[in-house]
Design an enzyme around this catalytic site. Structure first.
Site, PDB file in Angstrom:
ATOM      1  NE  ARG A  69      -3.487  -0.245   2.716  1.00 53.18           N
ATOM      2  CZ  ARG A  69      -2.988  -0.496   3.931  1.00 53.18           C
ATOM      3  NH1 ARG A  69      -2.176   0.381   4.507  1.00 53.18           N
ATOM      4  NH2 ARG A  69      -3.274  -1.610   4.561  1.00 53.18           N
ATOM      5  CE1 TYR A 123     -13.643  16.681 -15.499  1.00 56.44           C
ATOM      6  CE2 TYR A 123     -13.245  16.085 -13.218  1.00 56.44           C
ATOM      7  CZ  TYR A 123     -13.502  15.721 -14.523  1.00 56.44           C
ATOM      8  OH  TYR A 123     -13.615  14.419 -14.827  1.00 56.44           O
ATOM      9  CG  ASP A 195      -7.583  20.302 -12.203  1.00 56.81           C
ATOM     10  OD1 ASP A 195      -6.716  19.936 -13.028  1.00 56.81           O
ATOM     11  OD2 ASP A 195      -8.683  19.726 -12.070  1.00 56.81           O
ATOM     12  CE  LYS A 220      -9.432  13.574 -18.287  1.00 52.48           C
ATOM     13  NZ  LYS A 220      -9.806  14.657 -17.395  1.00 52.48           N
TER      14      LYS A 220
HETATM   15  C1  PLP Z   1     -10.612  14.642 -16.224  1.00 54.57           C
HETATM   16  C2  PLP Z   1     -10.281  15.729 -15.287  1.00 54.57           C
HETATM   17  C3  PLP Z   1     -10.120  15.477 -13.930  1.00 54.57           C
HETATM   18  C4  PLP Z   1     -10.397  14.122 -13.317  1.00 54.57           C
HETATM   19  O1  PLP Z   1      -9.589  13.150 -13.778  1.00 54.57           O
HETATM   20  P1  PLP Z   1     -10.023  11.591 -13.782  1.00 54.57           P
HETATM   21  O2  PLP Z   1      -8.706  10.929 -13.952  1.00 54.57           O
HETATM   22  O3  PLP Z   1     -10.954  11.422 -14.937  1.00 54.57           O
HETATM   23  O4  PLP Z   1     -10.677  11.301 -12.478  1.00 54.57           O
HETATM   24  C5  PLP Z   1      -9.766  16.531 -13.112  1.00 54.57           C
HETATM   25  N1  PLP Z   1      -9.584  17.765 -13.600  1.00 54.57           N
HETATM   26  C6  PLP Z   1      -9.741  18.046 -14.892  1.00 54.57           C
HETATM   27  C7  PLP Z   1      -9.522  19.444 -15.362  1.00 54.57           C
HETATM   28  C8  PLP Z   1     -10.110  17.041 -15.785  1.00 54.57           C
HETATM   29  O5  PLP Z   1     -10.309  17.335 -17.061  1.00 54.57           O
END
Ligand code: PLP
Length: 413
Positions: A69, A123, A195, A220
């Site tokens: 973990r 988001y 973010d 992404k």
């Molecule tokens: C997709 C996304 C997330 C979340 O990511 P996941 O891996 O899909 O949980 C957070 N912030 C932004 C800006 C995103 O586009």
């Protein structure tokens, strides 16, 4: 990271190649078993030679064998590589998804009774977290206009503890003045969380621009192939330690197989981002000239909202941007997206395949106007494009075909 003495002088491309490949896990070149990539090291149990060794590991040491973990070499290699790409980071914590990273960070920073300020272009799952998860833990969220620092100041109160920024916002692409907002937050003793999924550290050095913690959905750009999910948070020494312990306490762990896929994606991320940025810019400028399009929301494009800040603060972009159609209806916009051949219809972005999704900020925002100031009230239906690695001319031809439908539905002169 490398045998070069001054690593800070290495460019991001070079770092992306060298980072996270410690000789400890890849072997010594020329010796049997030496490989380029850290192996997929699957383990829950880590074995000790004797009780003395087990007792010696009781302290929670970062990057040391203990139990699955707390990760193993493959996960540590990925975390180390991400740290090398983020100037000012002492470490990086991995989470099973980007949303898990945002939740993990906010539940480290905030306590019951605190107030979180969140940018209005955040988001949607981040907004849902404010209204749901955080509310259930006695934490209030207030939203502010992403482009108006006075709106941020006005939303602050005595209980405000932290601010969540997202720049550019992943739907409407407003660029925030991160240095100014982070400085204003710091003056009030607030923690700034950014973010940074859109730009990644290759396009925007979040910590160096004042954020205390940067978050990224690795799903992404880092994965880049739409087949793996993960998130991360990077920070200086103090927050990194707290984030790591909280993540462990919540049982967050990522699989070594997924970490290995992310490391593979990371090696080509710079090339993919450059290709997608070039293609997105060409498509965005082509859209500006189309009669069916009311506004292109692409800060990389001269003349687009946020371009000045983007030029000032960013070193790169990506393939994600939106445009707003002239007039029309939601149903007609759906028909336009359905008419696209080369764009997949589905959530996420940053993969090699182009995607299109509808954008409806009016139903989401609470602290900033939509349509944007200067836009006609009838121009409300947006489309978000994630430009992948197809040939730009093919994507333009596809969009051109679909847009001709709009002369029937929209207010095209
Ligand atoms: C997709 C996304 C997330 C979340 O990511 P996941 O891996 O899909 O949980 C957070 N912030 C932004 C800006 C995103 O586009």
């Amino acid at each position: 990271m490398s045998k070069f003495s001054d690593e800070t002088e290495l460019g991001m491309g070079t770092r992306g190649v060298l980072a996270g490949r410690p000789g400890e896990w890849t072997g010594t070149p020329g010796h049997p078993g030496a490989v380029v990539n850290p192996a997929v090291w699957r383990a829950s149990t880590h074995l000790y030679p004797d009780m003395d060794a087990l007792r010696a590991h009781a302290a929670n040491q970062d990057g040391k064998f203990y139990y699955g973990r707390r990760g193993g070499p493959t996960q540590w290699a990925l975390a180390e590589a991400l740290t090398q790409l983020e100037p000012g980071a002492a470490g990086t914590v991995l989470y099973p998804s980007g949303v898990a990273a945002i939740a993990g960070v906010l539940l480290t920073v905030l306590r019951p009774g605190d107030v979180l300020l969140m940018t209005d272009n955040a988001y949607e799952p981040s907004r849902v977290m404010g209204r749901g998860l955080l509310r259930d833990f006695g934490i209030d969220t207030r939203w502010f206009d992403p482009t108006d620092i006075a709106s941020f100041e006005a939303a602050c109160c005595e209980r405000t503890r932290a601010v969540l920024l997202e720049s550019p916002g992943s739907l409407t692409l407003e660029v925030q003045d991160v240095p100014a907002l982070a400085a204003a937050a710091k003056a009030r003793g607030l923690v700034t969380v950014l973010d940074n999924t859109w730009a990644s550290p290759l396009g925007f050095a979040g910590l160096a621009h004042g954020a205390d913690i940067t978050v990224m959905s690795l799903t992404k750009h880092v994965s880049g192939h739409s087949d793996c999910m993960m998130g991360c948070a990077s920070a200086g020494e103090d927050w990194y330690r707290k984030l790591r312990l909280r993540a462990q306490g919540m049982g967050n762990v990522v699989s070594p197989d997924d970490a290995s896929l992310m490391l593979r994606g990371l090696r080509t991320m710079k090339l993919r981002l450059e290709a997608e940025t070039g293609s997105a810019l060409a498509i965005a400028s082509w859209l500006v000239g189309r009669a069916e399009v009311a506004r292109v929301l692409c800060p990389m494009l001269p003349g687009s909202p946020g371009h000045e800040l983007w030029l000032r603060d960013f070193t790169g972009g990506c393939g994600l941007f939106s445009f707003v159609l002239k007039g029309g209806t939601s149903e007609a916009r759906d028909a336009l997206i359905d008419a696209l051949d080369l764009f997949g219809i589905g959530y996420s972005w940053g993969g090699f395949e182009s995607l299109a999704t509808p954008v409806d900020p009016a139903s989401i925002r609470t602290a900033s106007p939509w349509p944007l100031p200067g836009m006609d009230a009838a121009d409300r239906f947006g489309v978000r494009l994630s430009i992948g690695l197809e040939d730009t001319a093919d994507l333009i031809a596809d969009l051109g075909r679909a847009l001709t439908l709009w002369s029937v539905h929209g207010d095209v002169a």
